[in-house]
Design an enzyme around this catalytic site. Structure first.
Site, PDB file in Angstrom:
ATOM      1  N   GLY A  95      -4.355   3.845   7.859  1.00 28.54           N
ATOM      2  CA  GLY A  95      -3.197   4.742   7.912  1.00 28.54           C
ATOM      3  C   GLY A  95      -3.384   5.948   7.006  1.00 28.54           C
ATOM      4  N   SER A 168       7.037   8.018   0.974  1.00 26.42           N
ATOM      5  CA  SER A 168       5.694   7.725   1.475  1.00 26.42           C
ATOM      6  C   SER A 168       4.682   8.706   0.902  1.00 26.42           C
ATOM      7  CB  SER A 168       5.673   7.798   3.009  1.00 26.42           C
ATOM      8  OG  SER A 168       4.335   7.920   3.460  1.00 26.42           O
ATOM      9  N   GLN A 170       1.669   8.853   1.794  1.00 25.95           N
ATOM     10  CA  GLN A 170       0.823   9.370   2.886  1.00 25.95           C
ATOM     11  C   GLN A 170       1.458  10.610   3.500  1.00 25.95           C
ATOM     12  OE1 GLN A 170       0.135   6.073   5.553  1.00 25.95           O
ATOM     13  NE2 GLN A 170      -1.277   5.078   4.132  1.00 25.95           N
ATOM     14  N   ASP A 316       2.291  -2.264  -1.729  1.00 28.29           N
ATOM     15  CA  ASP A 316       1.189  -3.043  -1.149  1.00 28.29           C
ATOM     16  C   ASP A 316       1.052  -4.426  -1.794  1.00 28.29           C
ATOM     17  OD1 ASP A 316       0.620  -0.964   0.554  1.00 28.29           O
ATOM     18  OD2 ASP A 316      -0.954  -0.119  -0.701  1.00 28.29           O
ATOM     19  N   ARG A 389      -4.382  -7.581   3.384  1.00 27.57           N
ATOM     20  CA  ARG A 389      -3.616  -8.101   2.241  1.00 27.57           C
ATOM     21  C   ARG A 389      -2.967  -9.454   2.552  1.00 27.57           C
ATOM     22  NH1 ARG A 389      -4.609  -4.017  -1.071  1.00 27.57           N
ATOM     23  NH2 ARG A 389      -4.372  -1.912  -0.271  1.00 27.57           N
TER      24      ARG A 389
HETATM   25  C1  S3P Z   1      -1.142   4.931   0.493  1.00 31.65           C
HETATM   26  C2  S3P Z   1       0.236   4.970   0.519  1.00 31.65           C
HETATM   27  C3  S3P Z   1       1.074   3.822   0.902  1.00 31.65           C
HETATM   28  C4  S3P Z   1       0.292   2.508   0.845  1.00 31.65           C
HETATM   29  C5  S3P Z   1      -1.045   2.630   1.501  1.00 31.65           C
HETATM   30  C6  S3P Z   1      -1.891   3.698   0.813  1.00 31.65           C
HETATM   31  C7  S3P Z   1      -1.882   6.152   0.129  1.00 31.65           C
HETATM   32  O1  S3P Z   1       1.532   4.010   2.224  1.00 31.65           O
HETATM   33  O2  S3P Z   1       1.040   1.492   1.455  1.00 31.65           O
HETATM   34  O3  S3P Z   1      -1.744   1.407   1.443  1.00 31.65           O
HETATM   35  O4  S3P Z   1      -3.098   6.066  -0.145  1.00 31.65           O
HETATM   36  O5  S3P Z   1      -1.254   7.224   0.082  1.00 31.65           O
HETATM   37  P1  S3P Z   1       2.869   4.863   2.541  1.00 31.65           P
HETATM   38  O6  S3P Z   1       2.660   6.225   2.091  1.00 31.65           O
HETATM   39  O7  S3P Z   1       3.031   4.781   4.038  1.00 31.65           O
HETATM   40  O8  S3P Z   1       3.971   4.169   1.816  1.00 31.65           O
END
Ligand code: S3P
Length: 429
Positions: A95, A168, A170, A316, A389
């Site tokens: 993701g 988020s 991400q 996580d 996980r």
């Molecule tokens: C991450 C952000 C989180 C986390 C993912 C890694 C990142 O997701 O759960 O494993 O590296 O920015 P979200 O931004 O969707 O919460």
């Protein structure tokens, strides 16, 4: 699909592990090395499947990336140096790769198409594609642009002015990466603070970014310069051994080289509140990302409530916190964690379903779960559901199981911790 016989009935864990590189920081080191000018050297890079997907995508975008023994050498030529890929960009299970990459591609004047595995195909992308489309990128995908396969034709971008509807990192990072290419200053507001590795990377690569509480301000058109990155150990990987050390009687485990960025240390706060015997030896030298060693010993634990702005700091770690709670006296309530439903699996469902099979007293709620401890675990056949996980949490749960326990689809673990079982076996006496 294979099945693995897990170690059960373990009496204690003892020893020391050097925790492998952080997944979030490893991804970003490749991305920033690729959009910066000049050479970037990365040490302690995590060679997990997810981070290898990021390398493969950037190679297809024309970036030279040499990899050997956890060391990377990346030759960046700036955002302008990325070229139109002749093949689809496959993000595998990651993701972080797809969402951050979309932020970069939104500003590039060429066409690309992005695909991933079955799990990626179920994860919501409109949280990124909607705001990027508003800035000027032309994005489409399955089900009206909601899911992979996704196509992007990028170009000139307006500055971002966006309040994130979900906490988020991400989404925040995708918008920061788009904002770096926009014509003007962008403002991004997050509802709760999330991991700030992207912001730290910009500073490390000689750029500028300002943060005022949950408001982030970034100027477009900045030139980033290649640098040297040492990736700290991943606290999300360390979490499995923190919990193992806390719940297997008579254990003492030392975890070396763990990243202690305060936007990631929610697990430490929760464990301390539950009564864990956890010591932190912080390395005073590390400024880019704080690092330290963690020492965990078994202790009596009590239930707690995990909620609110703590959730993004341990999102996580919730599967392994759920296991921890099965071994604590009293009730643990996890709430405000709806985001678990859109992770690699629906982690409310998969955690509850799998731990119940082992005899845990756990129930799902709309935004989390309720766990009643302390309960013995029996054993049985469990499944990772293809989620790294969930697989690691179940391998730690099995250590306490009284009967034979098997894990279906253990391969998923290589997404973030390829040598997980070597490390676990090294602690078993
Ligand atoms: C991450 C952000 C989180 C986390 C993912 C890694 C990142 O997701 O759960 O494993 O590296 O920015 P979200 O931004 O969707 O919460």
């Amino acid at each position: 699909m294979t099945s693995l016989k897990l170690k059960t009935n373990i009496t204690s864990l003892n020893g020391e592990i050097t925790i492998p590189g952080d997944k979030s920081i490893s991804h970003r080191s490749v991305m920033f090395g690729s959009i910066a000018h000049g050479e970037t050297k990365v040490s302690n890079f995590l060679p997990g499947e997810d981070c290898l997907s990021t390398i493969s995508c950037f190679r297809k975008l024309g970036v030279t990336i040499e990899e050997s023994d956890g060391q990377l050498r990346i030759i960046g030529k700036g955002f302008e140096g990325l070229i139109e890929p002749t093949e689809v960009l496959d993000v595998g299970n990651s993701g972080t790769t797809i969402r951050l990459l979309m932020g970069i591609l939104a500003g590039r004047p060429f066409f690309s198409s992005l695909v991933g595995d079955e799990s990626i195909g179920k994860r919501p992308m409109t949280r990124v594609t909607n705001p990027l489309s508003e800035l000027g990128a032309r994005i489409d995908g399955r089900k009206n642009g909601s899911f992979t396969p996704i196509s992007i034709r990028g170009g000139e971008l307006k500055p971002v002015n966006y309040q994130l509807p979900v906490a988020s990192a991400q989404v925040k990072s995708a918008l920061i990466l788009a904002g770096l290419q926009a014509d003007g200053q962008s403002v991004i507001i997050e509802p709760e603070e999330t991991r700030d590795h992207t912001e730290r990377m910009i500073i490390k690569f000689g750029g500028e970014i300002h943060k005022d509480n949950q408001q982030i301000i970034v100027k477009g058109g900045q030139k980033l310069t290649g640098t040297t990155i040492h990736v700290p150990g991943d606290i999300s990987s360390a979490a499995f051994f923190l919990v193992a050390g806390a719940i297997i009687p008579g254990s003492e485990v030392v975890l070396k080289n763990v990243g202690l960025n305060p936007t990631r240390t929610g697990i430490i706060e929760v464990m301390q509140k539950m009564g864990a015997d956890l010591k932190i030896v912080q390395d005073e030298e590390s400024s880019f990302e704080p690092i330290g060693d963690l020492i965990i010993k078994t202790s009596n634990l009590k239930g707690t409530v995990v909620e609110g702005d703590l959730i993004p700091k341990l999102i996580d770690e919730i599967p392994i916190i759920a296991l921890l709670a099965t071994q604590a006296e009293g009730t643990t309530i996890i709430k405000d964690a709806e985001e678990l439903k859109v992770k690699e699996t629906n982690r409310i469902d998969t955690v509850v379903h799998e731990l119940k099979k082992l005899g845990a007293k756990i129930e799902a709620t709309d935004d989390g779960m309720i766990i009643h401890g302390k309960s013995p675990l029996n054993g049985g056949t469990v499944s990772s559901h293809g989620d790294h996980r969930i697989g690691m949490m179940l391998a730690i749960a099995a250590l306490l199981c009284e009967e034979k326990t098997e894990l279906d689809n253990p391969e998923a673990i290589s997404v973030s911790y390829p040598n997980f079982f070597d490390h676990l076996n090294s602690l078993i006496n």
